[in-house]
Write a protein that holds these residues in place. Structure first.
Motif, short mmCIF file in Angstrom:
data_model
loop_
_atom_site.label_atom_id
_atom_site.label_comp_id
_atom_site.label_asym_id
_atom_site.label_seq_id
_atom_site.Cartn_x
_atom_site.Cartn_y
_atom_site.Cartn_z
N MET A 86 27.45 -38.56 25.20
CA MET A 86 26.64 -38.94 25.78
C MET A 86 25.94 -37.65 26.71
N ARG A 99 31.67 -43.09 24.10
CA ARG A 99 30.39 -42.83 23.74
C ARG A 99 29.86 -42.44 24.80
N TRP A 138 27.64 -42.45 17.96
CA TRP A 138 27.38 -42.18 18.56
C TRP A 138 26.84 -40.59 19.01
N GLU A 149 22.76 -41.32 18.40
CA GLU A 149 22.50 -41.72 19.61
C GLU A 149 22.15 -40.54 20.36
#
Ligand code: PEP
Ligand code: MN
Length: 339
Positions: A18, A14, A59, A62
């Motif tokens: 990100m 993750r 992920w 997100e």
């Protein structure tokens, strides 16, 4: 409209996803891009990282929520299609290994069609486009056939040219571009070269060949990447590439000439590589001759290969004088290497 797809080869964690998405968003500024990351990885060895699987889709979701960018991932089975589409992934790509198998591509096309007819008007869950990479073998017809299979789904199709075995295979792409100018073609300089240092020079081809965009592998720490470590560039290197490419002017009048030049440059590379490899063997023959008391010049042997080549030249419609001159020059250099 130019399509830019940037992101790591694989979604590793993750945090990595990100961090990379944030860094790319920062360098892209107002230039829109699609964030890519593979979650199911078609790796050569089963002992290497195989991808994060479905948790990787979370992920990507997100990334979309946080940075407001569209997302892309690779699908290789009908189950991947369902999972990726249901996770709201915007673009799906079919990799080079899958692209080599028409039955696999048809199964994906069928899954996309089923997904499409199963979706309700209020909540249409379908990808914005499906991208098909060229097959690992340089087969233009197979690539064209795959495009056709996918077009039947009704979902827009794009082609991604990623070369074969780290060779550009421009001839194959030129054929597809010529026969299907209606299908957008993106360049994947990362898989084409397998070498981060060569990515910027290959990006120039987007303007020269009037391509429709690019898919580039970007990692914040390429040397720690769990897949394709050698070919991933950093967000900073990506920034330099984008700045350069955005400043290129496209001289569309020269596009066809540039395609032909790309083809001829690739042939020249192969020609000179072959000559270099030939000199290497020639030197080893020289060592053997020295060790065995044989003189470098063997007129009978040279006459034999020369006359065989002349016959071949006649059959292939090549100028005998040219062949004679080239053979003479190569033979002279070989003798020098053996002395
Ligand atoms: C990828 O894009 O990470 C990938 C596996 O690509 P290809 O199928 O072109 O090797
Ligand atoms: Mn990769």
């Amino acid at each position: 409209m130019t399509t830019w797809i940037f992101g790591p080869c694989s979604a590793e964690s993750r945090e990595q996803v990100m961090e990379t998405a944030g860094a790319i968003s920062a360098v892209c500024g107002r230039t829109p891009f699609i964030f890519r990351a593979g979650v199911w990885k078609p790796r050569t060895s089963p002992r290497t990282f195989q991808g994060a699987g479905e948790q990787g889709l979370e992920w990507l979701k997100e990334v979309k929520r946080t940075y407001g960018v569209e997302t892309a991932t690779e699908v290789a089975t009908p189950e991947h299609v369902a999972a990726a589409v249901n996770a709201g992934i915007d673009y799906l790509w079919i990799g080079a290994r899958t692209s080599a198998n028409p039955l696999a591509v048809q199964a994906l096309a069928d899954a996309l069609t089923a997904q499409r007819s199963g979706s309700h008007l209020e909540a249409i869950q379908q990808p914005k486009a499906v991208l098909i990479k060229n097959p690992v073998n340089a087969d233009a017809d197979l690539w064209l056939g795959n495009i056709e299979r996918l077009e039947k789904t009704g979902i827009p199709v794009m082609a991604v040219h990623r070369g074969c075995n780290h060779l550009p295979c421009w001839k194959m792409a030129h054929i597809v571009r010529t026969l299907r100018p209606d299908i957008p073609m993106l360049l994947d300089p990362s898989h084409m070269s397998g070498d981060a240092a060569r990515v910027p020079e290959l990006m120039a081809k987007i303007a020269e060949l009037n391509l429709n965009g690019s898919m580039v592998e970007v990692h914040t720490r390429p040397d720690t990447a769990l897949s394709d470590a050698k070919q991933q560039i950093t967000p900073r290197q990506l920034q330099e590439c984008i700045e350069k490419i955005l400043n290129f002017t496209r001289d569309v009048h020269k596009t066809e000439l540039n395609w032909l030049r790309a083809e001829i440059d690739e042939l020249d590379d192969a020609l000179w590589d072959t000559i270099a490899a030939r000199m290497d063997v020639s030197r080893r023959i020289g060592e053997w001759k020295k060790a065995n008391g044989v003189t470098p010049l063997q007129p009978k042997r040279f006459e034999q290969i020369r006359s065989q080549r002349m016959e071949w030249a006649k059959q292939n419609g090549l100028d005998a004088e040219l062949i004679a001159q080239v053979m003479e020059a190569i033979h002279k250099e070989s003798l020098k290497q053996q002395e």
